[in-house]
Motif scaffolding. Structure first.
Motif, short mmCIF file in Angstrom:
data_model
loop_
_atom_site.label_atom_id
_atom_site.label_comp_id
_atom_site.label_asym_id
_atom_site.label_seq_id
_atom_site.Cartn_x
_atom_site.Cartn_y
_atom_site.Cartn_z
N THR A 51 0.83 -1.21 0.00
CA THR A 51 0.00 0.00 0.00
C THR A 51 0.86 1.26 0.00
N GLU A 52 1.94 1.27 0.78
CA GLU A 52 2.84 2.43 0.83
C GLU A 52 3.56 2.63 -0.51
N ILE A 53 4.01 1.53 -1.08
CA ILE A 53 4.68 1.61 -2.38
C ILE A 53 3.69 2.07 -3.44
N GLY A 54 2.47 1.55 -3.38
CA GLY A 54 1.44 1.95 -4.33
C GLY A 54 1.11 3.42 -4.21
N ALA A 55 1.11 3.96 -2.98
CA ALA A 55 0.82 5.39 -2.78
C ALA A 55 1.89 6.25 -3.44
N PHE A 56 3.15 5.83 -3.33
CA PHE A 56 4.23 6.57 -3.98
C PHE A 56 4.08 6.50 -5.50
N ASP A 57 3.76 5.31 -6.01
CA ASP A 57 3.59 5.14 -7.46
C ASP A 57 2.46 6.03 -7.99
N VAL A 58 1.34 6.06 -7.27
CA VAL A 58 0.21 6.87 -7.71
C VAL A 58 0.57 8.36 -7.68
N ALA A 59 1.29 8.79 -6.64
CA ALA A 59 1.70 10.19 -6.54
C ALA A 59 2.61 10.59 -7.70
N SER A 105 16.92 17.00 -1.14
CA SER A 105 17.14 17.60 0.18
C SER A 105 16.30 16.95 1.28
N ILE A 106 15.39 16.02 0.93
CA ILE A 106 14.58 15.35 1.95
C ILE A 106 15.47 14.48 2.82
N LYS A 107 15.40 14.67 4.11
CA LYS A 107 16.24 13.90 5.03
C LYS A 107 15.48 12.67 5.54
N ASP A 108 16.18 11.55 5.56
CA ASP A 108 15.62 10.28 6.04
C ASP A 108 14.26 9.99 5.40
N PRO A 109 14.22 9.88 4.07
CA PRO A 109 12.93 9.74 3.37
C PRO A 109 12.14 8.49 3.74
N LEU A 110 12.81 7.40 4.09
CA LEU A 110 12.08 6.18 4.43
C LEU A 110 11.25 6.34 5.70
N ASN A 111 11.66 7.23 6.57
CA ASN A 111 10.91 7.49 7.79
C ASN A 111 10.07 8.75 7.70
N HIS A 112 10.07 9.37 6.55
CA HIS A 112 9.23 10.53 6.28
C HIS A 112 8.57 10.32 4.92
N LEU A 113 7.73 9.29 4.86
CA LEU A 113 7.15 8.88 3.58
C LEU A 113 6.27 9.97 2.97
N SER A 114 5.61 10.75 3.81
CA SER A 114 4.77 11.81 3.26
C SER A 114 5.60 12.82 2.48
N LEU A 115 6.80 13.13 2.98
CA LEU A 115 7.70 14.05 2.25
C LEU A 115 8.24 13.39 0.98
N PHE A 121 5.86 13.59 -6.30
CA PHE A 121 4.79 14.32 -6.97
C PHE A 121 5.32 15.62 -7.59
N PHE A 122 6.15 16.35 -6.86
CA PHE A 122 6.72 17.62 -7.31
C PHE A 122 7.60 17.42 -8.55
N VAL A 123 8.48 16.43 -8.51
CA VAL A 123 9.35 16.16 -9.65
C VAL A 123 8.52 15.75 -10.86
N SER A 124 7.50 14.95 -10.63
CA SER A 124 6.68 14.46 -11.74
C SER A 124 5.89 15.59 -12.41
N ILE A 125 5.57 16.65 -11.67
CA ILE A 125 4.89 17.80 -12.28
C ILE A 125 5.75 18.38 -13.40
N PHE A 126 7.03 18.60 -13.10
CA PHE A 126 7.92 19.17 -14.11
C PHE A 126 8.31 18.13 -15.16
N GLY A 127 8.38 16.86 -14.76
CA GLY A 127 8.65 15.81 -15.74
C GLY A 127 7.54 15.73 -16.77
N ALA A 128 6.29 15.82 -16.30
CA ALA A 128 5.14 15.77 -17.20
C ALA A 128 5.10 17.01 -18.10
N ALA A 129 5.41 18.19 -17.53
CA ALA A 129 5.41 19.42 -18.32
C ALA A 129 6.51 19.39 -19.38
#
Length: 442
Positions: A51-59, A105-115, A121-129
């Protein structure tokens, strides 16, 4: 003017066109490698749930569904003295570079999954554009006789970029940390931004905003100067039955691929016992060799044997592969078997994507090139998002065997849709609409 005279343009030489689009699609593939393959495999290796991996994929997939909102802006507003799409490519490529540095710049991303999810999501916005702008640039500047081969080059370059980023970022992630891994990819994207900065669409245009030059007559003629005119052209194009079937083909095929390709890293790590590094390296090798094969053979096969015939063959082969994986449970823990399976799948998948994208480019009107091609790609992105979202409910309720059979059924549906699509008729109808618009403007 001295600088302008030394710099070639896209309209002058096919070699310049191929080089430019290979570079831009290579850059597009770089963040894809880490967002859609590397990070999900890394998360699986670190015991994150489906579910967590799927949430990242969807984002990461969701911003690609927004492309249709920005593409009309690219068709409607631009700085014609620098070209119809080139200014947008430069802006979006720069944004992609900066967004990757922000995500790094996100620190400890595995323990801050929301970030981590927000960063993807932020990178994908510019990737899509960037993808929308580059697609529009390609439709505007690649002549019909070069489109099959150009799509092979572009699709192959994107796969090579994805595989290269996957291998490099995985190695840097293991040896150093998340910041170094992601920032390195961002810097590479930044360097490739020099390509659209230094190569113009037409020789008489400006290289920089302060340079001498002017808008071309051909661009002035096809430029859409009102929203009403734009939406009239888009409505006419998409009201065609075959345009709907083409959009449906992109939705089904991209959704099917993403469903399967998000299952594979979870399957490899949890069932076969691979590490995320081993899986990433296997996928990188598959994409690297598949990308090279796509560049060398993809366009030639489409030109030699016909688009629909070759895509039928690719869909059939992928379907057979999915059934084979489902039935040969005895070999699931055999590393050599799965490694070979992934390589062969990615080869055929690359050829199939090249074919479908070539059809979409071939059936676009230059007046609304970014909007129309982006609509097709956006429908494909919506399919990808739906495919990623299916992973959790399917895998939580069915066995691996059934999950793979679902993919085979999806490919059969794609083949049926392709059968109903009349490419030649759609091309003729698009040409008729462009002629009507010319007469109306005269």
């Amino acid at each position: 003017m001295k600088l302008n005279s030394r710099v070639s343009s896209l309209s002058e030489r096919s070699g310049i066109r191929y080089f430019t689009f290979i570079a831009l699609y290579f850059a597009e593939g770089l963040p894809m490698g880490i967002l859609f393959i590397g990070i999900p495999a890394w998360m699986a290796m670190n015991n994150k749930t489906v579910t967590e991996i799927g949430a990242f994929d969807v984002a990461c997939a969701m911003p690609w569904t927004f492309k249709f909102f920005i593409a009309p802006m690219m068709d409607r507003y631009t700085f014609l003295p620098m070209g119809r799409k080139r200014p947008w490519v430069i802006i979006c490529q720069t944004g992609l570079f900066l967004s990757l540095l922000v995500m790094a710049s996100i620190k400890d991303p595995l323990n801050h999954l929301s970030l981590l999810i927000a960063g993807g999501f932020f990178v994908s916005i510019f990737g899509a554009a960037q993808d929308a702008a580059t697609d529009g640039l390609a439709v505007d500047n690649i002549p019909p006789e070069e489109q099959a081969r150009a799509n092979a080059f572009m699709g192959g370059a994107r796969m090579i970029g994805s595989s290269f980023a996957l291998a490099l970022s995985t190695w840097l992630l293991e040896r150093y940390n998340f910041f170094v891994s992601t920032a390195a990819i961002g810097i590479m994207v930044g360097l490739i931004t020099l390509v659209p900065i230094l190569i113009r669409e037409h020789q008489e245009e400006r290289l920089f905003p302060w340079s001498e030059g002017q808008a071309t007559k051909s661009n002035n003629e096809i430029q859409v100067n009102s929203w009403i005119e734009m939406y009239r052209s888009l409505y006419a194009a998409f009201s065609l039955k075959n345009a709907f079937l083409l959009a449906l083909l992109l939705f089904l095929s991209q959704g099917s691929y993403n469903y399967f390709e998000k299952l594979l890293p979870i399957f490899a790590v949890k069932v076969t016992g691979w590490t995320h590094i081993y899986y990433s390296n296997a996928f990188a090798v598959a994409d690297l060799t598949g990308g090279i094969a796509g560049i060398l053979l993809g366009g030639w096969l489409l030109e030699r044997f016909g688009m629909k015939r070759m895509i039928y063959i690719y869909f059939s082969f992928i379907c057979a592969q999915a059934l084979l994986l489902s039935f040969l449970k005895l070999y699931w823990t055999n590393t050599t078997y799965l490694y070979s399976y992934i390589v062969v799948y990615r080869w055929v998948n690359a050829f199939a994507k090249i074919g479908v994208f070539a059809i979409a480019m071939q059936c676009c009107s230059k007046r609304v090139s970014a909007s129309q091609f982006t609509f097709y790609m956006t429908i494909g992105a919506v399919g990808s998002m739906v495919g990623a979202a299916l992973i959790s409910p399917v895998k939580n309720n069915f066995s691996w065997e059934i999950s793979f059979i679902f993919f085979a059924i999806m490919m059969v549906i794609c083949a049926i849709n392709l059968r109903a699509l009349n490419i030649e008729k759609l091309e003729q109808q698009i040409e008729g609409l462009e002629d009507c618009n010319k007469i109306r403007n005269e």
